[in-house]
Every structure is written in C-alpha cells, then in structure tokens.
Design an enzyme around this catalytic site. Sequence first.
Site, PDB file in Angstrom:
ATOM      1  N   ASP A 207       0.833  -1.200   0.000  1.00  0.00           N
ATOM      2  CA  ASP A 207       0.000   0.000   0.000  1.00  0.00           C
ATOM      3  C   ASP A 207       0.867   1.248   0.000  1.00  0.00           C
ATOM      4  O   ASP A 207       1.531   1.555   0.984  1.00  0.00           O
ATOM      5  CB  ASP A 207      -0.902   0.002   1.239  1.00  0.00           C
ATOM      6  CG  ASP A 207      -1.781   1.238   1.292  1.00  0.00           C
ATOM      7  OD1 ASP A 207      -2.760   1.294   0.531  1.00  0.00           O
ATOM      8  OD2 ASP A 207      -1.479   2.153   2.086  1.00  0.00           O
TER       9      ASP A 207
ATOM     10  N   TYR B 269       3.405   9.619  -0.364  1.00  0.00           N
ATOM     11  CA  TYR B 269       4.539   8.932   0.265  1.00  0.00           C
ATOM     12  C   TYR B 269       5.823   9.110  -0.536  1.00  0.00           C
ATOM     13  O   TYR B 269       6.917   8.844  -0.034  1.00  0.00           O
ATOM     14  CB  TYR B 269       4.272   7.434   0.402  1.00  0.00           C
ATOM     15  CG  TYR B 269       3.022   7.042   1.134  1.00  0.00           C
ATOM     16  CD1 TYR B 269       2.241   7.967   1.838  1.00  0.00           C
ATOM     17  CD2 TYR B 269       2.588   5.716   1.127  1.00  0.00           C
ATOM     18  CE1 TYR B 269       1.090   7.592   2.496  1.00  0.00           C
ATOM     19  CE2 TYR B 269       1.437   5.322   1.795  1.00  0.00           C
ATOM     20  CZ  TYR B 269       0.684   6.267   2.463  1.00  0.00           C
ATOM     21  OH  TYR B 269      -0.458   5.874   3.107  1.00  0.00           O
TER      22      TYR B 269
ATOM     23  N   LYS C 108      -2.583   6.117  -4.087  1.00  0.00           N
ATOM     24  CA  LYS C 108      -3.652   7.069  -3.767  1.00  0.00           C
ATOM     25  C   LYS C 108      -3.286   8.443  -4.312  1.00  0.00           C
ATOM     26  O   LYS C 108      -2.110   8.804  -4.353  1.00  0.00           O
ATOM     27  CB  LYS C 108      -3.848   7.186  -2.252  1.00  0.00           C
ATOM     28  CG  LYS C 108      -3.891   5.882  -1.508  1.00  0.00           C
ATOM     29  CD  LYS C 108      -3.939   6.120   0.006  1.00  0.00           C
ATOM     30  CE  LYS C 108      -3.618   4.863   0.774  1.00  0.00           C
ATOM     31  NZ  LYS C 108      -2.177   4.502   0.700  1.00  0.00           N
TER      32      LYS C 108
ATOM     33  N   HIS D 206      -7.320   9.828  -1.620  1.00  0.00           N
ATOM     34  CA  HIS D 206      -6.673   9.729  -0.313  1.00  0.00           C
ATOM     35  C   HIS D 206      -7.507  10.294   0.836  1.00  0.00           C
ATOM     36  O   HIS D 206      -7.352   9.886   1.987  1.00  0.00           O
ATOM     37  CB  HIS D 206      -5.311  10.433  -0.364  1.00  0.00           C
ATOM     38  CG  HIS D 206      -4.305   9.890   0.593  1.00  0.00           C
ATOM     39  ND1 HIS D 206      -2.952   9.900   0.349  1.00  0.00           N
ATOM     40  CD2 HIS D 206      -4.439   9.307   1.807  1.00  0.00           C
ATOM     41  CE1 HIS D 206      -2.308   9.357   1.367  1.00  0.00           C
ATOM     42  NE2 HIS D 206      -3.188   9.006   2.265  1.00  0.00           N
TER      43      HIS D 206
END
Length: 259
Positions: free
Chosen positions: A30, A35, A60, A93
């Site tokens: 994930d 990120y 996301k 998100h």
Amino acid sequence: MPVIGLGVYLTDECATACQVALEEGYRMIDSARYYMNEAQVGVGVRRSGISREQIFITSKIYHNDFGYARARECIQESVDQLGLGYYDLYLIHSPLTGKENRIATYRALVEAKTDGLVKKIGVSNYSGKHIDEIIDVGLELPDVNQIELHPFCQQRPIVEYCRAKGITVQAYSPLVTGRMDHDVFRQLAKKHDKDEAQILIRWSLQKGYIPLPKSSRPERIKSNAQVFNFELDDDDMNALDALDQGGKGAVTWNPVEEP
C-alpha cells in the site's frame, strides 16, 4: 484481494522493505503519491522475482492534485513511476477540498479503470455521506474504503455503512502508530505467546478488515505476518472492542468528518 498488506508510509529503504515482505509471503503493498515512494515499490517488486500478477499494489491521489484533469495526469504519472503497467487499486486519499472536487476526481478514477490503468478504485478516510455523493451522481461504488482502524478508533458507523454496501474495509494504522503499551495488549500477548503487534493485527483480521501494518525492519515485517496460527477468543475480542474511544482515539489525521 490479499487479507494483509504492507504499508509503506515513511518507510526507510522502501524497495528493500517491499522485497523482504514479498519474500516473506506478503502479496499486497500500500503506497500513495504523498509517500513519494511509488518508484521504490516498483523496484522492490522487481527485485523480489515474484510475478506482477501475484501482487496487489495500491496507490492514492492526494488532495493537492484533486480535480478531473489533474487526477488523470497523476494516475498516469503513478503508473509510470511504478513501472509495472497498472495498479490493482487506486484510491482518493481523503475527502478534503469539497464535494465538487471529490466527484471530479472520482470520475477520473472511473475512467482510469476503463482505460486499464487501474483494476479497482476506491476511497480513503470517507464517511458514509461522502460515499452517498458518489451514489447520488450515478457513479459506481468504490471497491474499498481505507480508514484508520484499531481498538482505540473503531469507526463503527463507517464500517457498518461499508458492509451494508459491500465495500471492502482496509485498516491503516492497525498498530496504533506504535502505541502498543496498553495493559490489555500486553495481557493478550502473554496469553497467546505473541507480541502486541500480532494481537492487534489478529483483532483486525477477525473483525473482517484488511490490515496494512507498516515497518522497515525485516524481522518486524516477518513477525507481523505470523498471525494465522492462533485465534482470539470472544473474551479477547470483547476486551479489545471495549477500548473504543470513537474519533478521540484516532492517532492520525482521520478526516472522516470533512464537510
């Protein structure tokens, strides 16, 4: 969809963590644009030698990139960064920036699915009212709602809503971002000869969620997956369920009440 995955938010040596996880039997990773490690996920997958078809990879789109046109661009960028042809799941998100942007962004996800860039689509941090917006404009239901879930923050109304609609619930922060020193966790860990993280992951599994524990430590990645050789009994589950503090128990941003 696998029943447990590796979360990679703020993960040191992300490619190595993904490789280790896959070698230890994980089949879900994930990630997210926020990120900034989508490319590293792709590197880890290739290093593992596991075929792409056996691995379920999520990303996301963050609220700074919401809106139809920008979302289409971002999804393509995500696929290019990953370097593996497609995503198995792509999520919005959060519900930030308002209804108009949410719907426009979701339309972009629907079209990306039609185009084969992603196989499944969904949302994260959505409450029932946000998903109702999708229904009201006639778009397909999300396959997944990924929300913060652990004994302190059980989000019961959202979970019940998703179950009624047939939406899979994924649990992020299932390890309470390391706040595992509660007496109940310790007692159950001792009872079952497991560690506290394994107790929390097992709770999530038995609740019917898909937990996404994160770690960059190989030994922890391995132990977090060793949760299928024991079961929490009714008393154990009731003790953990009793820890719920509602929204006050959240340990992350948890923007589920966004208007």
